[in-house]
Design a protein around this motif. Sequence first.
Motif, PDB file in Angstrom:
ATOM      1  N   GLU A  23     -79.666  79.443  29.541  1.00  0.00           N
ATOM      2  CA  GLU A  23     -79.643  77.978  29.456  1.00  0.00           C
ATOM      3  C   GLU A  23     -79.461  77.529  28.008  1.00  0.00           C
ATOM      4  O   GLU A  23     -78.708  76.597  27.719  1.00  0.00           O
ATOM      5  N   HIS A  26     -75.814  78.071  27.113  1.00  0.00           N
ATOM      6  CA  HIS A  26     -74.976  76.983  27.640  1.00  0.00           C
ATOM      7  C   HIS A  26     -75.109  75.728  26.777  1.00  0.00           C
ATOM      8  O   HIS A  26     -74.123  75.050  26.511  1.00  0.00           O
ATOM      9  N   TYR A  29     -73.239  76.278  23.557  1.00  0.00           N
ATOM     10  CA  TYR A  29     -71.803  76.394  23.844  1.00  0.00           C
ATOM     11  C   TYR A  29     -71.224  75.009  24.174  1.00  0.00           C
ATOM     12  O   TYR A  29     -70.206  74.594  23.615  1.00  0.00           O
ATOM     13  N   CYS A  30     -71.906  74.291  25.051  1.00  0.00           N
ATOM     14  CA  CYS A  30     -71.381  72.989  25.480  1.00  0.00           C
ATOM     15  C   CYS A  30     -71.466  71.965  24.350  1.00  0.00           C
ATOM     16  O   CYS A  30     -70.573  71.135  24.199  1.00  0.00           O
ATOM     17  N   THR A  98     -74.507  71.591  32.549  1.00  0.00           N
ATOM     18  CA  THR A  98     -74.673  72.830  33.311  1.00  0.00           C
ATOM     19  C   THR A  98     -76.024  72.818  34.008  1.00  0.00           C
ATOM     20  O   THR A  98     -76.980  72.176  33.533  1.00  0.00           O
ATOM     21  N   SER A 123     -73.638  79.706  37.046  1.00  0.00           N
ATOM     22  CA  SER A 123     -74.190  78.384  36.747  1.00  0.00           C
ATOM     23  C   SER A 123     -73.199  77.342  37.242  1.00  0.00           C
ATOM     24  O   SER A 123     -71.987  77.583  37.237  1.00  0.00           O
ATOM     25  N   TYR A 125     -71.254  73.792  36.702  1.00  0.00           N
ATOM     26  CA  TYR A 125     -70.951  72.881  35.603  1.00  0.00           C
ATOM     27  C   TYR A 125     -70.261  71.622  36.115  1.00  0.00           C
ATOM     28  O   TYR A 125     -69.610  71.633  37.154  1.00  0.00           O
ATOM     29  N   TYR A 144     -69.517  78.519  36.490  1.00  0.00           N
ATOM     30  CA  TYR A 144     -69.282  79.647  35.580  1.00  0.00           C
ATOM     31  C   TYR A 144     -69.769  80.920  36.255  1.00  0.00           C
ATOM     32  O   TYR A 144     -70.891  80.961  36.771  1.00  0.00           O
ATOM     33  N   ASP A 146     -70.459  84.395  34.657  1.00  0.00           N
ATOM     34  CA  ASP A 146     -70.512  84.954  33.312  1.00  0.00           C
ATOM     35  C   ASP A 146     -71.014  86.384  33.312  1.00  0.00           C
ATOM     36  O   ASP A 146     -71.931  86.726  34.061  1.00  0.00           O
ATOM     37  N   ARG A 160     -66.032  85.246  31.070  1.00  0.00           N
ATOM     38  CA  ARG A 160     -66.391  83.932  31.612  1.00  0.00           C
ATOM     39  C   ARG A 160     -65.278  83.488  32.548  1.00  0.00           C
ATOM     40  O   ARG A 160     -64.141  83.286  32.124  1.00  0.00           O
TER      41      ARG A 160
END
Lengths: 177, 433
Positions: A23, A26, A29-30, A98, A123, A125, A144, A146, A160
């Motif tokens: 988490e 994510h 990353y996001c 996410t 996950s 998104y 995703y 992953d 991914r």
Amino acid sequence: MYAGYDMQAVDAKSVRELRFEIEEFHTEYCNMLDRGALDQWVDFFAEDSLYRITARENADAGLRVGLVYAEGRGMIRDRAFAIMHTQMFAPRYMQHFTSNVQVISVEGPDLGLGDGSLIKAQSNYLLLQTLVDGPTTIHQSGRYYDTFVREKGRLLIRERQCIYDTVLIANDLVYPV
Amino acid sequence: MFSANTVIGQTGSFAKEKPREEGHEFKWPAEGLTTVPDWIYTSPEIYEREVERIFHGRTWNFVALEAEIPNPGDYKRSFVGPTPVVVSRNTDGTVHVFENRCAHRGVEFCRQPLGNAKEFVCPYHSWSYDLVGNLQGIPFKRGVKGEGGGMPKDFKNADHNLTKLKVTVLHGVVFASFAEDMEPIEAYLSPEILKDFNVVFKDRKLKILGYYRNELPGNWKLYHENLKDPYHATLLHSFLVTFGLMVAGSKNGMIADPKGRHGTLASAKPDNVATALDDEVKKEMRAYREDFKLADGRFLDYVREFDSPWSVTMQTIWPNFIVQRELNTLGIRHIVPNGPHSQIMLWTMFGYDTDDEEMTRHRLRQGNLMGPSGFLGLEDNEAIKFLQEGVRRSPSERGVLKLGGTSTGSTNSVIDEAAIRGMYAYYREEMGL
């Protein structure tokens, strides 16, 4: 369900820790994507990695095409450069959300906490797009799949697969997912 | 954002997008083909006339690749113009196309993009059809014992088959037509177009790699124009220009058929674009980026797998079909017109059954050039969207097509719009404009 991502028996205690770590991954990353810091995108990937965005109809049928298909960090870097410096498109903002992170399998030392571990997860998104002269719209609803590899204590993307349900794309997809 | 989400100047809200007064006659500007009136992109009446005279008229429309429906009973949900059809392979191996509209109440019964069936059953009242579209069964056709009802005695199933279209198959590509008396597909395409069509399809077995689908908020003709417009290719697309995939000054061609409706945009990639271009050419092309070097150049490799002088051929086949051969990334695009201001673009990417794993991966990597996220593809989608917004919203009424003068048809120069003019010469005839 995506091929190769079947649920395995996993240690409940370490999974909680891993889920929290994913988490956080994510979130970082996001945030990077939503800020438009694409020059840092490549930092989330392992050297030998695969990144693909594809429609659910392709994933379900085992078809390999990617809307975006990158083998290795070089291709990730090239796409980031192209988007930032050469591509022509209307200005827009993106926001990623996410949720429903689920650890699918863990392989490697210390129940996934040791270097070299491979951790598979899925996950959901939601990708919102706001064209600066239009409303905010749901651009993609997807998932995703992953595979993370742990290097020097840190999770990196080995694979991914961004599988979107929004098969009919509103014109185009400019930024990565 | 889909075109239906437009807030500023909602689609259909401008005068140019509304039906004209009774008796209005659309007149092409007196200047002729060097001028394009905006109403061909915006008028609902013109759109209706296009569906009737072009998509439902004397044209061969792409509907499927045979590789998508290899086995008896395989089917594909497809379109001829905006009209939903089903492409079906019968038990004897023949391919059939019929409207996706139940003969009873009009239900669009087939919902799966691809599948396999023994028969087609309408989900509403269970009318069933065989694989060629003939009505087979009607539940309670004779009513219920003791209660009556049912079809009249003179009801004949044969009078209520699905509406069938004419079908032709050329080298694994399936075309359909609402017209009864179409010329053979080879003659329709013309030798000029057939040549590069054959390079991709003849004696080849396709391996489907997957699909992209997108709504493109622009008139369907703009996609044809885009691929009959080599001028833009050398200016808009940094990838083409910087990596020499198509640049002014290298070997290019815009090949049109004698009627002007089809086209092949062709280019031969120089080995080294940096030395192939002189500084004057580079200066004209703002998209040329000397500083842009790829970290992974593999995806622009060109494996010479075709007997052709061209490394790129983009074919526009009237009225709904694009064949893409961009180096080694192969695919087709199926245009589904969706009103004057929108089109649905259905992309099928493929390789050949002889490809080994490395060749498949090469095609997948190179696929990044095209599609709704492609380095080239997304720029075209954006440009076409901008053009549609411009012609919809502005009170001005004309576009200009003066590059290369007034000629129509094939050219060697990329700084020319003769192929677009040629297409509109043909279009005007078909449309009575």
